[in-house]
Motif scaffolding. Structure first.
Motif, short mmCIF file in Angstrom:
data_model
loop_
_atom_site.label_atom_id
_atom_site.label_comp_id
_atom_site.label_asym_id
_atom_site.label_seq_id
_atom_site.Cartn_x
_atom_site.Cartn_y
_atom_site.Cartn_z
N SER A 109 -62.84 -20.36 12.06
CA SER A 109 -64.13 -20.91 12.50
C SER A 109 -65.25 -20.01 11.99
N HIS A 110 -65.94 -20.49 11.00
CA HIS A 110 -66.92 -19.68 10.27
C HIS A 110 -68.34 -20.05 10.72
N VAL A 111 -68.98 -19.13 11.42
CA VAL A 111 -70.32 -19.43 11.95
C VAL A 111 -71.34 -19.39 10.81
N TYR A 169 -70.79 -23.88 13.47
CA TYR A 169 -69.72 -23.29 12.66
C TYR A 169 -68.90 -24.35 11.95
N ILE A 222 -69.02 -13.54 17.70
CA ILE A 222 -68.77 -13.94 16.31
C ILE A 222 -68.06 -12.80 15.59
N ALA A 266 -63.78 -16.25 11.45
CA ALA A 266 -63.73 -17.03 10.20
C ALA A 266 -62.32 -17.11 9.62
#
Ligand SMILES: Cc1cc2nc3c(=O)[nH]c(=O)nc-3n(C[C@H](O)[C@H](O)[C@H](O)COP(=O)(O)OP(=O)(O)OC[C@H]3O[C@@H](n4cnc5c(N)ncnc54)[C@H](O)[C@@H]3O)c2cc1C
Lengths: 521, 193
Positions: free
Chosen positions: A230-232, A248, A14, A39
């Motif tokens: 792609s934001h966890v 995500y 991440i 992200a």
């Protein structure tokens, strides 16, 4: 590019900054397929811009954050406690490039400095001996000047003022590096054309960043599934308590899930602890890896401040490398000065756009405009030293503020320790003396910017009760959860952190690769 | 840039700084407050008093004032704040004050929302103005011109050329234990006494 099925239990990283980008390369180089969730977008040199506010708006992490504590940043920039980047390459896209190592005793500050009231000092579970080889590897990856036989950068105008002043006041240990931008072509990257704008992403590609080196090389192995935008938002776990996946948000704000056999958190010292806290569950009501209660605590941001000096002749400090000037004379712990630890002086240049906002936040009037008016005649330096970790300086989840997904925003609480304040005062005086010795006609004590160095919120410790990760970066509580970014730093030392973050990530990467190959995970 | 970024900095003094950067598309805002000629002049006088540069022509100050007005109309609340601020300047005869008096006056005004709006917008917009960069001797964008490597990055000639290499004793200095270092310092101090 490699496509890894979302249902396949993968090694999931991440973040793709100093820590995450390095992990991605170390693991894929060792033959291990990885998913890297980032992200921000994947920007390339041609997207970068030589424009301070333009680049800030393009890449800075501007999600909702709140602040508290007695630090001046909470007053000057209440919604912007840090200067971090949301893009592939993380904050290494905006970093300048200073790469000092820790000194040996800086891994053992509790033993060296003794008990300091209010400080939560702790010795690292590792020392310079274990780190030396990894420092060399990281310097070779970054291409640090003055190291490994690499050439020194030439003196730019800002350095000429700085070095002459340093010499005048009796300092010896000044030079144009070590610095992570090439003086000569190295490792496929060209020599610097002295174009400045390191803080805006280096269009010329002479500066190291993981967007320039580690990520493209990891992609070349054919084993990296890089997912930008792609934001966890949560790490999930199985009934036994091991992590087994992440949730995500993709670019269209659709919720996605990736199964995981190992999760490596590398979101920087604000977002990493926040994510662990957001991942609370019935089994882990205080968040993941938090049996010690240390997740989010001991937030450090270095003692910082800047000194700008106006002369009666032109300097044109903005021409050339942003920070290629270094002085180490004040870095040693010497309590006779009235504080523990030490600090570096480093040249620094910002353009009129940032100078207007940062020289004196809230400032106006003749004295202020005299400095601005003399912009061409300004020289500048940054003061960066060790700050004291404190248990209550911490990242927590806000009860009221929410981010763009409706999740609790992080609150960044920071109270300055008296040691930090004493060091800053001393450093300002020394910096003034340095510039006065070369004829400054006006000097300005510029307060700290939003934090560019963010450290310590998942500290590394020998004992599980004292910290969040062990000496390999593996969480004490959950055996398939690793952390590889600035948050693992037990204490901060005086050194700019990125060389150490990168060296630690190489070490964690090698360890994780060998554990995976031995089927220990 | 999205409207939501406008709010990422709110607090004592910074709201407006960042508002000026990413907030609204001024073209779409309905301009009400501050659009009269005399209102504009008042605001411009305030902008100049806050950030006086004798060698700046009117251009940058006019553009900055326009920005103060545009951003001050970004919402009904802001427009009210801006109009009330202007009305106050009027009733206090701000237009009649000389430089010294108007500086004193603004000092007394304190950090009201109106003051912070005008000051914060100005500090960003004025110093982000390309004409101002030129006036200040800042050349800005450089990558497309081959950097400064052949354009004066090292042309300072009023000081001697400094050493760029590290001092040969640096490694020893950094590896010295601090106790030993403190002892050496003491020895030197004793020697000097
Ligand atoms: C202007 C500036 C100058 C600097 N100069 C220097 C210097 O000279 N020397 C030095 O040593 N250091 C310098 N630094 C600091 C350096 O950039 C950082 O220390 C370093 O990049 C931190 O590495 P990291 O891996 O901890 O985090 P980062 O590099 O910030 O990477 C974190 C990444 O994780 C991503 N992320 C976060 N949360 C999530 C999530 N939930 N899901 C997916 N992705 C996520 C972020 O978008 C980001 O890409 C500078 C920083 C700045 C801003």
């Amino acid at each position: 590019m490699k496509k890894i099925d979302q249902k396949e239990s993968a090694v999931v990283i991440i973040g793709s900054g100093a820590g995450g980008g390095t992990m991605a390369y170390e693991l894929t180089k060792a033959g291990i397929p990885c998913v890297c969730l980032e992200a921000g977008p994947y920007l390339k040199p041609e997207d970068y811009t030589n424009d301070e506010w333009g680049a800030f708006g393009q890449m800075a992490w501007l999600d909702k954050r709140t602040t508290s504590g007695n630090w001046r940043v909470a007053k000057d920039f209440p919604g912007l406690p840090t200067w971090l980047v949301k893009a592939v390459g993380g904050t290494t896209t905006h970093w300048a490039g200073a790469t000092p190592r820790f000194m040996e005793y800086e891994f053992k500050t509790k033993s060296t400095y003794g008990n300091i009231k209010g400080a939560s000092l702790l010795d690292w579970p590792i020392g310079l001996e274990e780190m030396a080889d990894y420092y060399t590897k990281a310097e070779n990856a970054i291409g640090s000047t003055h190291r490994g036989g690499r050439a020194a950068l030439p003196a730019n105008n800002n350095y000429k003022v700085f070095a002459n002043g340093a010499k005048n006041v009796g300092y010896k240990f000044y030079a144009t590096g070590p610095y992570g931008t090439n003086a000569e072509p190295y490792d496929g990257r060209p020599a610097s054309i002295q174009d400045g704008f390191n803080f805006q992403g280096d269009k010329n590609g002479s500066k190291w960043s993981t967007a320039k080196r580690e990520i493209p090389r990891a992609l070349e192995t054919g084993l990296l599934d890089l997912r930008a935008n792609s934001h966890v938002i949560k790490i999930t776990h199985d009934k036994k308590g091991n992590v087994d996946g992440v949730l995500y948000m993709d670019n269209d704000k659709n919720l996605q899930k990736q199964a995981a056999k190992v999760v490596v958190v590398a979101g920087n010292s604000i977002e990493s602890p926040r994510l662990l806290l957001l991942s609370e569950s019935d089994m882990y009501p205080d968040g993941l890896a938090n049996s010690s209660g240390q997740v989010g605590r001991n937030y450090m941001r270095h003692m910082t401040g800047s000194m700008y000096a106006r002369f009666d002749k032109p300097v044109n400090m903005y021409r050339g490398e942003t920070m290629a000037g270094f002085c180490a004379d004040e870095v040693k712990h010497n309590p006779n000065r009235g504080f523990a630890g030490g600090y570096y002086m480093e040249t620094l240049s910002i353009g009129p756009a940032f100078m207007g906002a940062f020289l004196e936040p809230g400032g106006w009037g003749r004295e202020f405009t005299n400095m601005m008016d003399g912009y061409q005649n300004l020289a500048g330096m940054w003061l960066v030293g060790e700050d004291m970790p404190q248990s209550n300086n911490r990242i927590t989840l806000s009860n009221t503020a929410k981010d763009q997904y409706g999740l609790p925003a992080p609150n960044v609480h920071f109270d300055e320790h008296p040691n930090d304040i004493a060091m800053r005062e001393y450093a300002y005086e020394k910096a003034e003396a340095l510039y006065n010795s070369v004829g400054a006609i006006q000097t300005w004590r510029t307060p700290p910017y939003p934090s560019t160095h963010n450290l310590g919120t998942n500290r590394m410790s020998a004992k599980a009760k004292d910290g969040v990760v062990d000496k390999w970066g593996r969480s004490h509580d959950i055996k398939n959860l690793f952390i590889a970014d600035g948050s693992v730093m037990t204490t901060g030392a005086a050194a700019n952190p990125t060389l150490t973050i990168t060296a630690l990530a190489i070490r964690t990467g090698e360890y994780l690769a060998s554990e995976l190959k031995k089927n220990n995970i | 840039m999205s409207v939501s970024r406008r709010t990422f900095l709110t607090g004592a003094l910074a709201t407006t700084v960042y508002m000026s950067l990413w907030s609204i598309d001024p073209a779409k805002a309905k301009i009400n407050a501050g659009s009269k000629k005399e209102d504009k002049e008042l605001l411009m006088k305030m902008v100049r008093t806050l950030y006086p540069h004798d060698r700046f022509p009117d251009g940058p100050y006019i553009r900055t004032t326009d920005d103060v007005i545009n951003k001050g109309n970004s919402s009904p609340e802001n427009a009210i704040m801006l109009q009330e601020g202007i009305d106050q300047l009027k009733s206090d005869n701000f237009s009649k004050l000389d430089m010294e008096e108007s500086t004193k006056y603004l000092n007394k005004m304190g950090r009201t929302a109106f003051f912070e709006h005008v000051r914060g917008t100005t500090t960003v917009t004025l110093y982000n103005d390309k004409e101002v960069w030129e006036l200040l001797g800042y050349e800005g964008y450089s990558s497309d011109q081959g950097g400064y490597v052949n354009r004066g990055f090292n042309d300072l000639d009023w000081l001697p050329e400094p050493r760029i290499e590290e001092h040969p004793d640096l490694a020893a200095f950094l590896s010295e234990s601090p106790t030993k270092f403190a002892e050496i310092k003491k020895m030197i101090a004793n020697e000097l006494n």
